[in-house]
Enzyme design. Structure first.
Site, PDB file in Angstrom:
ATOM      1  N   CYS A  20       0.817  -1.206   0.000  1.00 14.16           N
ATOM      2  CA  CYS A  20       0.000   0.000   0.000  1.00 14.16           C
ATOM      3  C   CYS A  20       0.855   1.262   0.000  1.00 14.16           C
ATOM      4  CB  CYS A  20      -0.914  -0.004   1.233  1.00 14.16           C
ATOM      5  SG  CYS A  20      -2.263   1.183   1.134  1.00 14.16           S
ATOM      6  N   ASP A  51      -5.366  -3.661  11.805  1.00 17.66           N
ATOM      7  CA  ASP A  51      -4.199  -2.784  11.868  1.00 17.66           C
ATOM      8  C   ASP A  51      -3.947  -2.391  13.315  1.00 17.66           C
ATOM      9  OD1 ASP A  51      -2.104  -1.219  11.013  1.00 17.66           O
ATOM     10  OD2 ASP A  51      -3.296   0.128   9.775  1.00 17.66           O
TER      11      ASP A  51
END
Length: 202
Positions: A6, A125
């Protein structure tokens, strides 16, 4: 092991990384991120990609008009929501979406998965009170060992040195890495990506 990298900001960098065999790239449409890309840059990156690489657009509490504007210009495959978006807000685009969850000991991942049952994946996360991903911080992976139907994508502080352990301990559907394979913010180190892929598939 499926791998998403990402936070690309350069077209050639994204293409080179994709040719190494990653499954997805993430584009950050959040202007407070150091990895933010505008529509023009995102389009350049997407057009440079080889086939069969999933193009993920990351948004944080974005206005639906803004997301619609991006979708009109940039051919994305998957949406990723990193803020406090409701299940209804995530589902309104009739596209596959990933919902991110910042995890700490108080997080009820099982209930969250029920709330976002239409999500294609749940991205776990590290919790940070003000930052939405890309912090380079990890969390207690034992919290990610949950029995849910939604595919789990593990993120947060991953790098080539921790990838194998992450897979062994959590056995997620995929790994999502950003800062752990960078030479500087928004620029990915191809050698680190190679090592990450290798370690994740031991």
């Amino acid at each position: 092991m499926k791998i998403k990298v990402c936070g690309f900001t350069q077209a050639q960098n994204a293409r080179d990384a994709s040719l190494l065999g990653i499954d997805a790239i993430g584009l950050v449409f959040y202007d407070k991120s150091p990895r933010y890309v505008d529509v023009e840059r995102a389009l350049e990156i997407v057009q440079a990609l080889p086939p069969f690489v999933n193009r993920v657009g990351l948004f944080v509490n974005a206005d639906s008009y803004f997301i619609d504007e991006v979708l009109c210009e940039v051919p994305l495959d998957t949406l990723q929501f990193h803020g406090e978006e409701s299940p209804e807000a995530c589902s309104q685009y009739a596209m596959p979406y990933i919902k991110a969850l910042r995890v700490n000991e108080q997080t009820n991942i099982t209930q969250f998965a029920r709330d976002y049952q239409q999500a294609s994946g749940l991205l776990l996360d590290a919790y940070h009170p003000t930052t939405y991903g890309g912090t380079g911080s990890s969390f207690d992976w034992s919290l990610a060992q949950v029995d849910i139907d939604t595919p789990v994508i593990l993120a947060g502080g991953l790098n080539p040195d921790s990838a194998a352990q992450a897979v062994e301990q959590v056995n997620p559907y995929a790994l999502d890495v950003s800062s752990g394979v960078e030479s500087k913010k928004g620029v990915k180190d191809l050698e680190k990506i190679k090592q990450f892929i290798y370690q994740a598939n031991l």
